[in-house]
Motif scaffolding. Structure first.
Motif, PDB file in Angstrom:
ATOM      1  N   TYR A  65       0.838  -1.202   0.000  1.00 14.68           N
ATOM      2  CA  TYR A  65       0.000   0.000   0.000  1.00 14.68           C
ATOM      3  C   TYR A  65       0.875   1.255   0.000  1.00 14.68           C
ATOM      4  CZ  TYR A  65      -4.349  -2.567   1.039  1.00 14.68           C
ATOM      5  OH  TYR A  65      -5.437  -3.389   0.996  1.00 14.68           O
ATOM      6  N   GLY A  66       1.943   1.214   0.772  1.00 13.38           N
ATOM      7  CA  GLY A  66       2.873   2.337   0.781  1.00 13.38           C
ATOM      8  C   GLY A  66       3.528   2.539  -0.573  1.00 13.38           C
ATOM      9  N   LEU A  67       3.887   1.445  -1.216  1.00 13.49           N
ATOM     10  CA  LEU A  67       4.465   1.513  -2.557  1.00 13.49           C
ATOM     11  C   LEU A  67       3.460   2.114  -3.539  1.00 13.49           C
ATOM     12  CD1 LEU A  67       6.597   0.838  -4.724  1.00 13.49           C
ATOM     13  CD2 LEU A  67       5.598  -1.469  -4.813  1.00 13.49           C
ATOM     14  N   LEU A  68       2.206   1.674  -3.458  1.00 12.78           N
ATOM     15  CA  LEU A  68       1.180   2.237  -4.345  1.00 12.78           C
ATOM     16  C   LEU A  68       1.013   3.738  -4.111  1.00 12.78           C
ATOM     17  CD1 LEU A  68      -1.528  -0.562  -4.343  1.00 12.78           C
ATOM     18  CD2 LEU A  68      -0.115   0.181  -6.272  1.00 12.78           C
ATOM     19  N   PHE A  69       1.087   4.151  -2.859  1.00  9.00           N
ATOM     20  CA  PHE A  69       1.038   5.577  -2.535  1.00  9.00           C
ATOM     21  C   PHE A  69       2.172   6.314  -3.258  1.00  9.00           C
ATOM     22  CE2 PHE A  69       3.103   8.800   0.127  1.00  9.00           C
ATOM     23  CZ  PHE A  69       2.135   9.789   0.115  1.00  9.00           C
ATOM     24  N   LEU A  70       3.395   5.811  -3.114  1.00  6.40           N
ATOM     25  CA  LEU A  70       4.554   6.461  -3.728  1.00  6.40           C
ATOM     26  C   LEU A  70       4.467   6.459  -5.253  1.00  6.40           C
ATOM     27  CD1 LEU A  70       7.356   5.029  -1.412  1.00  6.40           C
ATOM     28  CD2 LEU A  70       6.436   7.368  -1.429  1.00  6.40           C
ATOM     29  N   LEU A  71       4.030   5.341  -5.840  1.00  6.60           N
ATOM     30  CA  LEU A  71       3.885   5.273  -7.296  1.00  6.60           C
ATOM     31  C   LEU A  71       2.832   6.252  -7.796  1.00  6.60           C
ATOM     32  CD1 LEU A  71       4.069   1.419  -7.942  1.00  6.60           C
ATOM     33  CD2 LEU A  71       5.740   3.161  -8.616  1.00  6.60           C
ATOM     34  N   GLY A  72       1.714   6.319  -7.084  1.00 12.71           N
ATOM     35  CA  GLY A  72       0.655   7.240  -7.474  1.00 12.71           C
ATOM     36  C   GLY A  72       1.118   8.680  -7.448  1.00 12.71           C
ATOM     37  N   VAL A  73       1.775   9.061  -6.378  1.00 11.04           N
ATOM     38  CA  VAL A  73       2.282  10.431  -6.269  1.00 11.04           C
ATOM     39  C   VAL A  73       3.312  10.683  -7.376  1.00 11.04           C
ATOM     40  CG1 VAL A  73       3.651  11.987  -4.817  1.00 11.04           C
ATOM     41  CG2 VAL A  73       1.758  10.680  -3.823  1.00 11.04           C
ATOM     42  N   ALA A  74       4.198   9.723  -7.608  1.00 12.08           N
ATOM     43  CA  ALA A  74       5.222   9.892  -8.638  1.00 12.08           C
ATOM     44  C   ALA A  74       4.603  10.042 -10.019  1.00 12.08           C
ATOM     45  CB  ALA A  74       6.192   8.709  -8.612  1.00 12.08           C
ATOM     46  N   VAL A  75       3.660   9.184 -10.354  1.00  7.48           N
ATOM     47  CA  VAL A  75       3.045   9.234 -11.688  1.00  7.48           C
ATOM     48  C   VAL A  75       2.196  10.489 -11.849  1.00  7.48           C
ATOM     49  CG1 VAL A  75       1.322   8.140 -13.195  1.00  7.48           C
ATOM     50  CG2 VAL A  75       3.094   6.754 -12.124  1.00  7.48           C
ATOM     51  N   LEU A  76       1.318  10.732 -10.906  1.00  6.20           N
ATOM     52  CA  LEU A  76       0.348  11.816 -11.083  1.00  6.20           C
ATOM     53  C   LEU A  76       0.947  13.208 -10.935  1.00  6.20           C
ATOM     54  CD1 LEU A  76      -2.689  10.181  -9.305  1.00  6.20           C
ATOM     55  CD2 LEU A  76      -2.309  10.438 -11.769  1.00  6.20           C
ATOM     56  N   TYR A  77       2.067  13.318 -10.240  1.00  2.00           N
ATOM     57  CA  TYR A  77       2.658  14.639 -10.045  1.00  2.00           C
ATOM     58  C   TYR A  77       3.911  14.895 -10.872  1.00  2.00           C
ATOM     59  CZ  TYR A  77      -0.611  15.573  -6.299  1.00  2.00           C
ATOM     60  OH  TYR A  77      -1.759  15.792  -5.580  1.00  2.00           O
ATOM     61  N   SER A  78       4.373  13.895 -11.618  1.00  2.00           N
ATOM     62  CA  SER A  78       5.617  14.133 -12.346  1.00  2.00           C
ATOM     63  C   SER A  78       5.519  13.962 -13.855  1.00  2.00           C
ATOM     64  CB  SER A  78       6.737  13.237 -11.805  1.00  2.00           C
ATOM     65  OG  SER A  78       6.464  11.885 -12.110  1.00  2.00           O
ATOM     66  N   THR A  79       4.653  13.112 -14.343  1.00  2.30           N
ATOM     67  CA  THR A  79       4.606  12.897 -15.780  1.00  2.30           C
ATOM     68  C   THR A  79       3.830  14.002 -16.477  1.00  2.30           C
ATOM     69  OG1 THR A  79       4.155  11.313 -17.543  1.00  2.30           O
ATOM     70  CG2 THR A  79       2.527  11.448 -15.782  1.00  2.30           C
ATOM     71  N   THR A  80       4.201  14.260 -17.713  1.00  2.00           N
ATOM     72  CA  THR A  80       3.463  15.213 -18.534  1.00  2.00           C
ATOM     73  C   THR A  80       2.666  14.489 -19.617  1.00  2.00           C
ATOM     74  OG1 THR A  80       5.378  15.490 -19.977  1.00  2.00           O
ATOM     75  CG2 THR A  80       5.133  17.061 -18.150  1.00  2.00           C
ATOM     76  N   GLU A  81       2.667  13.166 -19.567  1.00  6.28           N
ATOM     77  CA  GLU A  81       2.018  12.351 -20.586  1.00  6.28           C
ATOM     78  C   GLU A  81       0.692  11.768 -20.084  1.00  6.28           C
ATOM     79  OE1 GLU A  81       2.933  12.020 -23.753  1.00  6.28           O
ATOM     80  OE2 GLU A  81       4.663  13.303 -23.383  1.00  6.28           O
ATOM     81  N   LEU A  82      -0.384  12.156 -20.736  1.00  8.76           N
ATOM     82  CA  LEU A  82      -1.687  11.613 -20.370  1.00  8.76           C
ATOM     83  C   LEU A  82      -1.762  10.105 -20.567  1.00  8.76           C
ATOM     84  CD1 LEU A  82      -4.040  14.386 -21.735  1.00  8.76           C
ATOM     85  CD2 LEU A  82      -3.688  13.751 -19.354  1.00  8.76           C
ATOM     86  N   LYS A  83      -1.038   9.593 -21.555  1.00  6.96           N
ATOM     87  CA  LYS A  83      -1.036   8.153 -21.818  1.00  6.96           C
ATOM     88  C   LYS A  83      -0.490   7.380 -20.604  1.00  6.96           C
ATOM     89  CE  LYS A  83       0.420   4.736 -25.199  1.00  6.96           C
ATOM     90  NZ  LYS A  83       1.114   4.508 -26.475  1.00  6.96           N
ATOM     91  N   VAL A  84       0.532   7.912 -19.964  1.00  2.00           N
ATOM     92  CA  VAL A  84       1.108   7.275 -18.778  1.00  2.00           C
ATOM     93  C   VAL A  84       0.086   7.255 -17.644  1.00  2.00           C
ATOM     94  CG1 VAL A  84       2.910   7.448 -17.002  1.00  2.00           C
ATOM     95  CG2 VAL A  84       3.479   7.833 -19.407  1.00  2.00           C
ATOM     96  N   VAL A  85      -0.584   8.388 -17.436  1.00  3.84           N
ATOM     97  CA  VAL A  85      -1.606   8.473 -16.387  1.00  3.84           C
ATOM     98  C   VAL A  85      -2.745   7.508 -16.688  1.00  3.84           C
ATOM     99  CG1 VAL A  85      -3.332   9.976 -15.315  1.00  3.84           C
ATOM    100  CG2 VAL A  85      -1.031  10.815 -15.743  1.00  3.84           C
ATOM    101  N   ARG A  86      -3.185   7.473 -17.928  1.00  2.45           N
ATOM    102  CA  ARG A  86      -4.279   6.566 -18.307  1.00  2.45           C
ATOM    103  C   ARG A  86      -3.874   5.105 -18.054  1.00  2.45           C
ATOM    104  NH1 ARG A  86      -8.995   6.099 -20.833  1.00  2.45           N
ATOM    105  NH2 ARG A  86      -9.353   4.276 -22.131  1.00  2.45           N
ATOM    106  N   ASN A  87      -2.677   4.728 -18.460  1.00  5.53           N
ATOM    107  CA  ASN A  87      -2.222   3.351 -18.237  1.00  5.53           C
ATOM    108  C   ASN A  87      -2.128   3.026 -16.749  1.00  5.53           C
ATOM    109  OD1 ASN A  87      -2.112   2.856 -20.977  1.00  5.53           O
ATOM    110  ND2 ASN A  87       0.070   3.260 -21.138  1.00  5.53           N
ATOM    111  N   TYR A  88      -1.679   3.978 -15.961  1.00  2.00           N
ATOM    112  CA  TYR A  88      -1.621   3.808 -14.505  1.00  2.00           C
ATOM    113  C   TYR A  88      -3.033   3.585 -13.957  1.00  2.00           C
ATOM    114  CZ  TYR A  88      -1.447   5.410  -9.636  1.00  2.00           C
ATOM    115  OH  TYR A  88      -1.609   5.530  -8.278  1.00  2.00           O
TER     116      TYR A  88
END
Length: 159
Positions: A65-88
């Protein structure tokens, strides 16, 4: 990237979901006996003594759960690609299904349908997960309105 999502899913995926992941992570790691005993309402199975193995599994789940928290924050706050967010979000959508099905199988049909018997943990495992699943589904269907263009595509067009 979070700014590219419509307001409601942005709030759910970038604020509510990370908080809920931490809320699942911390007790599983710090109080594994309590976390294990709360997985199913006492009307389903009586509280039993936990083993060292079940404590480790609960703590490892908390770590996930902690890992998912970190991955979510990393993906949603750092990528500029909507495709990455959609895949996540698709990966989480699929995991939502598994999470609810596993809980349903443990509860059985009768206890799953007896919503009044659910404890807070069951509400988290089923209720909150179904809410997140439905929010993701509505987002995929475009029910929250159009999604903004990715920052990368805007930057490329500006050059």
């Amino acid at each position: 990237m979070a700014s590219q999502l419509p307001a409601f899913p942005r709030f759910i995926f970038t604020v509510v979901e990370p908080i809920s992941l931490l809320a699942g992570s911390v007790p599983a790691i710090i109080w594994p006996d309590w976390f294990i005993s709360e997985q199913l309402p006492s009307s389903v199975i009586p509280t039993v003594a936990t083993t060292a193995g079940s404590q480790v599994v609960a703590q490892q789940l908390g770590n996930c759960y902690g890992l998912l928290f970190l991955l979510g924050v990393a993906v949603l706050y750092s990528t500029t690609e909507l495709k990455v967010v959609r895949n996540y979000l698709v990966a989480l959508w699929i995991a939502d299904i598994g999470h609810v099905v596993i809980t349903y199988l443990a509860l059985g049909h009768g206890h799953s349908a007896a919503v009044g018997e659910w404890n807070a943990m069951t509400w988290g495992n089923v209720g909150a997960t179904v809410f997140l699943f439905l929010t993701r589904t509505a987002y995929f269907l475009g029910l929250f309105g159009p999604v903004g263009k990715s920052l990368a595509s805007v930057e490329k067009k500006a050059q």
